[in-house]
Write an enzyme that holds these catalytic residues in place. Structure first.
Site, PDB file in Angstrom:
ATOM      1  N   PRO A  94       0.783  -1.245   0.000  1.00 27.89           N
ATOM      2  CA  PRO A  94       0.000   0.000   0.000  1.00 27.89           C
ATOM      3  C   PRO A  94       0.810   1.289   0.000  1.00 27.89           C
ATOM      4  O   PRO A  94       0.235   2.364   0.147  1.00 27.89           O
ATOM      5  CB  PRO A  94      -0.775  -0.116   1.316  1.00 27.89           C
ATOM      6  CG  PRO A  94       0.187  -0.804   2.223  1.00 27.89           C
ATOM      7  CD  PRO A  94       0.878  -1.825   1.338  1.00 27.89           C
ATOM      8  N   CYS A  95       2.122   1.230  -0.183  1.00 28.22           N
ATOM      9  CA  CYS A  95       2.930   2.428   0.043  1.00 28.22           C
ATOM     10  C   CYS A  95       2.552   3.620  -0.842  1.00 28.22           C
ATOM     11  O   CYS A  95       2.715   4.751  -0.433  1.00 28.22           O
ATOM     12  CB  CYS A  95       4.413   2.111  -0.064  1.00 28.22           C
ATOM     13  SG  CYS A  95       4.934   1.563  -1.686  1.00 28.22           S
ATOM     14  N   ARG A  96       2.026   3.400  -2.044  1.00 25.91           N
ATOM     15  CA  ARG A  96       1.676   4.532  -2.912  1.00 25.91           C
ATOM     16  C   ARG A  96       0.171   4.678  -3.116  1.00 25.91           C
ATOM     17  O   ARG A  96      -0.271   5.509  -3.895  1.00 25.91           O
ATOM     18  CB  ARG A  96       2.370   4.361  -4.271  1.00 25.91           C
ATOM     19  CG  ARG A  96       3.863   4.207  -4.116  1.00 25.91           C
ATOM     20  CD  ARG A  96       4.783   5.006  -4.984  1.00 25.91           C
ATOM     21  NE  ARG A  96       4.319   6.149  -5.639  1.00 25.91           N
ATOM     22  CZ  ARG A  96       4.376   6.315  -6.971  1.00 25.91           C
ATOM     23  NH1 ARG A  96       4.867   5.385  -7.738  1.00 25.91           N
ATOM     24  NH2 ARG A  96       3.956   7.430  -7.509  1.00 25.91           N
TER      25      ARG A  96
END
Length: 176
Positions: free
Chosen positions: A129-131
């Site tokens: 989910p980092c971006r």
């Protein structure tokens, strides 16, 4: 302290984060759309604790000459404050071959990550989910349901494609 506050303010402008209650509200709204369309999404509620609820969808996907049962979960990420997609195919090797047949494994590990499911505490594959917040922010105020937007954007990468009817039902509801 000053740096942390500046960083948080910058992050909030760049990303489209959700609180747990916003996630739950939008998950229920998405579920209502699914029911209206006779689709088979479910809201699984383990208990009332944050974040012990998630959306679940199961489908059969063709891989080579066989059908693979794939289970998808849309879960709230406490760390990133965004929806997160977890999936499980009945054979782990099928996951790699099914979703990214031509990609080198090193590329796959940047996108699909083996992780423990935060509610079920079992191994699943997850789209990192980092971006996600940054990508969802690109839709701005146009997105009334960020879970619908999230699944529409990320789902096709893992063979999870929503019917166009979801967009039409959302549009019709906004007019009324």
């Amino acid at each position: 302290m000053h740096c942390v506050c500046e960083w948080q303010a910058k992050w909030n402008k760049m990303s489209d984060s959700l609180t747990w209650l916003e996630f739950l509200s939008q998950a229920k709204e998405f579920l209502a759309m699914s029911l209206d369309l006779n689709d088979s999404w479910q809201l699984i509620e383990k208990d009332n604790q944050e974040p012990n609820s998630f959306l679940k969808y199961t489908q059969k996907v063709k891989c080579a000459n066989e059908l693979i049962n794939v289970e998808y979960h849309i879960v709230y990420s406490i760390s990133y404050q965004v929806p997160m997609l977890y999936l499980q195919a009945h054979r782990s090797e099928a996951t790699w071959n099914l979703f990214m047949p031509d990609a080198p494994r090193s590329d796959l590990y940047q996108m699909l990550t083996p992780m423990e499911h935060p509610v079920l505490f079992r191994p699943f594959m997850a789209l990192h989910p980092c971006r996600t917040g940054e990508i969802l922010a690109q839709f701005g105020k146009q997105s009334k349901n960020r879970i619908l937007t999230f699944i529409s954007v990320y789902g096709p990468y893992v063979k999870l494609e929503l019917s166009n009817r979801y967009g039409l039902i959302k549009e019709n509801n906004q007019r009324n």
